[in-house]
Design a protein around this motif. Sequence first.
Motif, mmCIF file in Angstrom:
data_model
loop_
_atom_site.group_PDB
_atom_site.id
_atom_site.type_symbol
_atom_site.label_atom_id
_atom_site.label_comp_id
_atom_site.label_asym_id
_atom_site.label_seq_id
_atom_site.Cartn_x
_atom_site.Cartn_y
_atom_site.Cartn_z
ATOM 1 N N LEU A 321 0.864 -1.186 0.000
ATOM 2 C CA LEU A 321 0.000 0.000 0.000
ATOM 3 C C LEU A 321 0.896 1.230 0.000
ATOM 4 N N ASP A 322 0.883 1.991 -1.075
ATOM 5 C CA ASP A 322 1.724 3.190 -1.144
ATOM 6 C C ASP A 322 0.953 4.300 -1.848
ATOM 7 N N MET A 323 0.657 5.374 -1.126
ATOM 8 C CA MET A 323 -0.107 6.519 -1.632
ATOM 9 C C MET A 323 -1.542 6.098 -1.975
ATOM 10 N N VAL A 324 -2.307 5.812 -0.960
ATOM 11 C CA VAL A 324 -3.677 5.330 -1.164
ATOM 12 C C VAL A 324 -4.729 6.298 -0.614
ATOM 13 N N GLY A 325 -4.301 7.537 -0.287
ATOM 14 C CA GLY A 325 -5.257 8.445 0.362
ATOM 15 C C GLY A 325 -5.631 9.691 -0.408
ATOM 16 N N VAL A 326 -5.036 9.916 -1.578
ATOM 17 C CA VAL A 326 -5.310 11.125 -2.369
ATOM 18 C C VAL A 326 -5.467 10.729 -3.834
ATOM 19 N N GLY A 327 -6.428 11.348 -4.516
ATOM 20 C CA GLY A 327 -6.578 11.099 -5.957
ATOM 21 C C GLY A 327 -7.852 10.333 -6.273
ATOM 22 N N ASP A 328 -8.323 10.505 -7.505
ATOM 23 C CA ASP A 328 -9.623 9.949 -7.891
ATOM 24 C C ASP A 328 -9.532 8.588 -8.555
ATOM 25 N N GLU A 329 -8.332 8.177 -8.921
ATOM 26 C CA GLU A 329 -8.225 6.939 -9.708
ATOM 27 C C GLU A 329 -7.421 5.876 -8.998
ATOM 28 N N VAL A 330 -8.024 4.720 -8.826
ATOM 29 C CA VAL A 330 -7.325 3.597 -8.221
ATOM 30 C C VAL A 330 -6.480 2.913 -9.302
ATOM 31 N N ARG A 331 -5.238 2.659 -8.956
ATOM 32 C CA ARG A 331 -4.350 1.953 -9.886
ATOM 33 C C ARG A 331 -3.818 0.702 -9.194
ATOM 34 N N LEU A 332 -3.801 -0.385 -9.924
ATOM 35 C CA LEU A 332 -3.303 -1.646 -9.385
ATOM 36 C C LEU A 332 -2.187 -2.167 -10.277
#
Length: 420
Positions: A321-332
């Motif tokens: 989990l790295d940088m999961v608190g800001v932004g509108d798009e989930v990237r996996l």
Amino acid sequence: MPRRHLLILLLLAGLIWAYLPAVAQVAPPAEAPVAAPVEFNGVQAKLHVDVLAGEIGSRPAGSESQARAAQYVQGQLSSFGYQAELQSFPITFYDDRGSTLAVAGALGRQMSANTLQYSPPGAVEGELVDVGLARAGDFSPAAVQGKIALIERGEIRFSEKAENVAQAGALGAVIYNHGPDNFNGSLGSGGQIPAVSLARSDGESLLAQTRRGPVTVRITVDASLDQRTAANVVATKPGGPQTVVIGGHFDSVAAGPGANDNGSGTAVMLELARVLASRPSPFTIKFVAFDAEEIGLLGSAHLVGQLSEDELRTTRAMINLDMVGVGDEVRLGGSDEVVSLAFPIAAQLGEPARALGGGLNGASDHASFMRAGIASLFVYRAEDPNYHSPNDRAEFVDPASLDFAGRLVLGVLDSLGGQR
Ligand SMILES: [Zn+2]
């Protein structure tokens, strides 16, 4: 009342009589309520971000504040009932005490310069030469010899730019931004000549001056390298013979308080540890806060390097989990095997995810596990406008995004365990 009705009435009364004590017997006593299932709570997770980024602040690996953050993470894991351990390892710490750039002569003035991390310390003075983007072929090497290169940001890495001009005999490198403000860059590892960065306006002002006539500048970098200790925080929930690692780095860059990068991932890991403490699991779960990610994924590399052959073989998956608190798009991103499990879960949770493209090799701590052949999932959100800046503050981290990340991981764990 007809006899038939009386009979039914008696029967009903009898049934109620028989039923009431039964109900009274199964009702739990008021002082021992049935435990509600522990749910992942994004608001609860956000409290960890508030402490890490708000109270403790910037946490570069090897710093005093990072030692406090390690204590906090360890304390939280202990409070959930785990035996949390510090796994320490040596690092080289770059201590940046500041840089200056001064223009000589009648037009002389100081400009606000930032050190490019890993620039060697020193003071150099010389004529400023425009070398464009400093790619090979952008400038004549002879023109830079014994001078200071003025470089525009973009196209190639800062380290390559500094190296190209150093090879040509430049004394120093000044890289100006393509955006308005100054930035905090890094040469990745040891550079050869003092290198600093400037805001675009300052860079353009110097460029204009060089076109009118020779401009002499003096740059100083006050910094040093020393040996310090960093530490991962590790807690294990015993379960089946196979292990799943859930982790995120908890160090930050020096430039900012590291709320989204990566207080957010650390917070979700901690909240998952709280939630999973009371849940049965088909896996052994290892919760890890990695140190020294920002200076080269050192914590995860150290942890993977310590695993025995047997542990490597029985590690079923790693979730980063790295940088999961800001932004509108989930990237996996990561290994197809685990990433493919995560996509439908993200969609079920109402946020369809996109695949992370490009080379993931150095992106974050999952890379250390993938290099060792461990199937990994990298959970990330795009885009954070405050990445690696003083504005990466707790107030911009969205509890709903933390909630999503936590539920996604719980879903992936169920999938890995064959429960969905
Ligand atoms: Zn990060």
